[in-house]
Design an enzyme around this catalytic site. Structure first.
Site, PDB file in Angstrom:
ATOM      1  N   ARG A 196       0.872  -1.166   0.000  1.00  0.00           N
ATOM      2  CA  ARG A 196       0.000   0.000   0.000  1.00  0.00           C
ATOM      3  C   ARG A 196       0.910   1.217   0.000  1.00  0.00           C
ATOM      4  O   ARG A 196       1.763   1.373   0.876  1.00  0.00           O
ATOM      5  CB  ARG A 196      -0.910  -0.021   1.233  1.00  0.00           C
ATOM      6  CG  ARG A 196      -1.881   1.159   1.330  1.00  0.00           C
ATOM      7  CD  ARG A 196      -1.356   2.194   2.290  1.00  0.00           C
ATOM      8  NE  ARG A 196      -2.324   3.240   2.594  1.00  0.00           N
ATOM      9  CZ  ARG A 196      -2.032   4.353   3.253  1.00  0.00           C
ATOM     10  NH1 ARG A 196      -0.800   4.564   3.694  1.00  0.00           N
ATOM     11  NH2 ARG A 196      -2.947   5.258   3.502  1.00  0.00           N
ATOM     12  N   ASP A 247       1.692   5.002   0.459  1.00  0.00           N
ATOM     13  CA  ASP A 247       1.151   6.096   1.256  1.00  0.00           C
ATOM     14  C   ASP A 247       1.208   7.421   0.503  1.00  0.00           C
ATOM     15  O   ASP A 247       2.245   7.781  -0.073  1.00  0.00           O
ATOM     16  CB  ASP A 247       1.952   6.209   2.554  1.00  0.00           C
ATOM     17  CG  ASP A 247       1.482   7.348   3.433  1.00  0.00           C
ATOM     18  OD1 ASP A 247       0.357   7.262   3.941  1.00  0.00           O
ATOM     19  OD2 ASP A 247       2.241   8.332   3.585  1.00  0.00           O
ATOM     20  N   HIS A 289      -0.053  11.303  -3.758  1.00  0.00           N
ATOM     21  CA  HIS A 289      -0.292  12.636  -4.304  1.00  0.00           C
ATOM     22  C   HIS A 289       0.843  13.591  -3.972  1.00  0.00           C
ATOM     23  O   HIS A 289       0.972  14.643  -4.608  1.00  0.00           O
ATOM     24  CB  HIS A 289      -1.622  13.195  -3.787  1.00  0.00           C
ATOM     25  CG  HIS A 289      -1.743  13.132  -2.296  1.00  0.00           C
ATOM     26  ND1 HIS A 289      -2.282  12.044  -1.642  1.00  0.00           N
ATOM     27  CD2 HIS A 289      -1.378  14.012  -1.323  1.00  0.00           C
ATOM     28  CE1 HIS A 289      -2.252  12.254  -0.339  1.00  0.00           C
ATOM     29  NE2 HIS A 289      -1.710  13.439  -0.124  1.00  0.00           N
ATOM     30  N   GLU A 295      -2.855   5.141  -1.923  1.00  0.00           N
ATOM     31  CA  GLU A 295      -3.585   6.218  -1.254  1.00  0.00           C
ATOM     32  C   GLU A 295      -3.298   7.487  -2.047  1.00  0.00           C
ATOM     33  O   GLU A 295      -2.126   7.868  -2.215  1.00  0.00           O
ATOM     34  CB  GLU A 295      -3.143   6.409   0.194  1.00  0.00           C
ATOM     35  CG  GLU A 295      -3.907   7.536   0.874  1.00  0.00           C
ATOM     36  CD  GLU A 295      -3.241   8.065   2.128  1.00  0.00           C
ATOM     37  OE1 GLU A 295      -3.955   8.683   2.946  1.00  0.00           O
ATOM     38  OE2 GLU A 295      -2.020   7.894   2.294  1.00  0.00           O
ATOM     39  N   ASP A 307     -11.219   7.245   0.169  1.00  0.00           N
ATOM     40  CA  ASP A 307     -11.401   8.239   1.226  1.00  0.00           C
ATOM     41  C   ASP A 307     -12.767   8.914   1.131  1.00  0.00           C
ATOM     42  O   ASP A 307     -13.382   9.230   2.158  1.00  0.00           O
ATOM     43  CB  ASP A 307     -10.302   9.300   1.143  1.00  0.00           C
ATOM     44  CG  ASP A 307      -8.961   8.811   1.661  1.00  0.00           C
ATOM     45  OD1 ASP A 307      -8.944   7.839   2.440  1.00  0.00           O
ATOM     46  OD2 ASP A 307      -7.937   9.391   1.287  1.00  0.00           O
ATOM     47  N   ASP A 308     -13.245   9.157  -0.087  1.00  0.00           N
ATOM     48  CA  ASP A 308     -14.559   9.796  -0.243  1.00  0.00           C
ATOM     49  C   ASP A 308     -15.646   9.009   0.471  1.00  0.00           C
ATOM     50  O   ASP A 308     -16.497   9.574   1.174  1.00  0.00           O
ATOM     51  CB  ASP A 308     -14.915   9.894  -1.726  1.00  0.00           C
ATOM     52  CG  ASP A 308     -14.325  11.123  -2.401  1.00  0.00           C
ATOM     53  OD1 ASP A 308     -13.676  11.929  -1.712  1.00  0.00           O
ATOM     54  OD2 ASP A 308     -14.526  11.270  -3.616  1.00  0.00           O
ATOM     55  N   GLN A 358      -7.718   7.993   9.961  1.00  0.00           N
ATOM     56  CA  GLN A 358      -8.998   8.586  10.312  1.00  0.00           C
ATOM     57  C   GLN A 358      -9.300   8.494  11.805  1.00  0.00           C
ATOM     58  O   GLN A 358     -10.219   9.161  12.293  1.00  0.00           O
ATOM     59  CB  GLN A 358     -10.118   7.954   9.489  1.00  0.00           C
ATOM     60  CG  GLN A 358      -9.904   8.050   7.987  1.00  0.00           C
ATOM     61  CD  GLN A 358      -9.698   9.479   7.493  1.00  0.00           C
ATOM     62  OE1 GLN A 358     -10.152  10.441   8.114  1.00  0.00           O
ATOM     63  NE2 GLN A 358      -8.988   9.624   6.389  1.00  0.00           N
ATOM     64  N   GLY A 402      -6.266   8.147  14.181  1.00  0.00           N
ATOM     65  CA  GLY A 402      -5.087   8.743  14.804  1.00  0.00           C
ATOM     66  C   GLY A 402      -4.883  10.200  14.507  1.00  0.00           C
ATOM     67  O   GLY A 402      -4.203  10.893  15.277  1.00  0.00           O
TER      68      GLY A 402
END
Length: 470
Positions: free
Chosen positions: A143, A145, A148, A178, A197-198, A270, A272
């Site tokens: 995954r 991180d 973007h 992500e 995330d949306d 979401q 932490g």
């Protein structure tokens, strides 16, 4: 069926290995480790790593990590690793001292100067790191991180192509992104899925009523936004964002299969990155939360649950580090400044009371515990239904559409690969909605009698009902 965990909170690599049989029995099929590359001190989320090729000694030896991967495979479990290629941590990163050209002087990220992905040597360094975890340690997936924050996104596709060329034929390796920008193009160029995330944000806003920060983008017409997330993946596909002051965000995603999206109600970020690390069990109505869990686990999107979620843990997951001196002071005070204007504090809470990330007690408080054993049985039942009725037929599944049927209610339908139609009717608030009567055999109802209602053309919430029609 992903299970995200922090190895340090669960006793290191050996502790995670010991709990694998329990996760297998629950119905998990893939375990996802938060980053394990070497970081300063004994406690860290892992996103402050400084030696990307070295598993941190606080969790165990490299051989202990390999033993964990082998033990997962012996049970038939996949094991994923979260990797961070957008920055290095602030303490212990000496790369800039002996290879300053590794970094850009003209571009900043939220974590400092940007890594220079324009340079072929830098691109190769991180491509080799991805291959290292996949080939040397035999992880089944990575995954990536916050990609973007990588200014040269073409490197992502280059790296994915190299992974596909290198991995042995017939071996399944999963690459998951992500990406806050909701970019769909990578998902047809070698990547399997992206964190949705949306979908999380709109579900969180519906369950808690929160509209702070980025939740402001989901406060208006939330059921319509949830329906779009279930049918098409991204909610924002080029529309302007209120939170981002009108900036347009996202690209079209309706052409992608539902398995291109990872759906979650909680994860390390979401929970932490809230001031007090509070979980959904502390914020949401329990009946509505169970309806949302059923919606998540029976949707064709790939579900991810965060450690402790399956037992309704009420312990927080806090931001913790092991910095010292001026850096420790800066991290502690910076975090409190970040939330000083936050509207979501409850009675008696202030920014000054936010736990010190460097206090060992902050880390100890973040270990999950079983606060409701009955919740585990709820998860086991849902994951069992998913494994038998849905997962075998996801290849080629596609949306038949979704629509809001009330302020907090949706109906969504998918055609599975075997031709069956999966229908989900879900309301996350009290009240009765009129719907078109649904057809099919009852697969699950989160509240007794809710199935009879949807057959008859009503949906009374909170409840989620799943039907399968041949």
């Amino acid at each position: 069926m992903l299970y995200e965990l922090h190895a340090g909170c669960l006793g290191g690599f050996a502790g995670v290995q010991a709990m694998l049989p329990s996760l297998y029995e629950l119905g998990i099929t893939a375990v996802e480790l938060m980053p394990v590359n070497d970081f300063p001190g004994k406690r860290n989320w892992g996103y402050d790593g400084v030696l990307p090729f070295a598993p941190d000694a606080a969790y165990g030896t490299p051989d202990a990590l390999k033993a964990l991967v082998d033990a997962a495979h012996e049970l038939g479990l996949m094991i994923f690793l979260d990797v961070v290629y957008n920055h290095f941590g602030p303490d212990g990163n000496y790369l800039a001292s002996y290879a300053p050209d590794f970094f850009r002087t003209d571009l900043q990220t939220p974590w400092g100067v940007a890594i220079d992905f324009r340079r072929p040597e830098v691109r190769r360094f991180f491509t080799e790191n991805a291959l290292y975890w996949l080939m040397e340690y035999r992880f089944d997936g990575l995954r990536f991180d916050a990609v973007h924050a990588i200014p040269e996104p073409d490197w992502l596709d280059e790296m994915a192509a190299e992974v596909r060329r290198t991995v042995e034929p017939g071996r399944h390796v999963h690459l998951v992104l992500e990406h806050d920008g909701n970019r769909a193009e990578h998902l047809v160029r070698g990547f399997d899925a992206q964190w949705n995330d949306d979908a999380h944000h709109v579900l969180h806003a519906m369950l808690t009523g929160e509209t702070d920060g980025y939740y402001a983008d989901y406060a208006d017409r939330p059921a319509e936004r949830l329906a779009r997330a279930l049918a098409e993946g991204f909610v924002y596909q080029g529309e302007p964002s209120t939170y981002r002051k009108g900036e347009r965000r996202g690209t079209p995603s309706a052409h992608l299969p539902p398995t291109s999206f990872v759906l979650f109600l909680q994860n390390h970020d979401q929970i932490g990155n809230r001031p007090f690390g509070d979980r959904m069990t502390e914020r949401a109505d329990p009946v509505a939360l169970e309806a949302a869990i059923a919606l998540q686990l029976l949707s064709p999107q790939i579900p991810l649950i965060f450690m402790g979620e399956e037992e309704a843990s009420r312990t927080p997951f806090l931001f913790f580090t092991d910095h010292h001196g001026e850096l420790a002071d800066a991290v502690r005070e910076g975090r409190r400044r970040e939330f000083a204007g936050f509207d979501g504090f409850r009675a008696g809470e202030t920014a000054a009371a936010i736990p010190d990330p460097n206090d060992p007690a902050t880390f100890e408080r973040s270990r999950p515990r079983a606060d409701d054993p009955g919740r585990r049985a709820f998860y086991r039942k849902l994951l069992g239904l998913r494994a038998t009725a849905i997962t075998p037929h996801l290849g080629g599944a596609h949306s038949l559409g979704a629509a809001a049927v009330g302020p907090a209610a949706i109906v969504a339908r998918w055609r599975l690969a075997n031709g069956a139609v999966l229908s989900l009717a879900s309301s996350l608030a009290a009240g009765t909605c009129r719907i078109d009567p649904l057809q099919g055999d009852l697969l699950f109802e989160s509240r007794t009698g809710a199935g009879d209602q949807v057959w008859a053309g009503t949906l009374e919430g909170p409840a989620t009902v799943a039907l399968l029609a041949a």
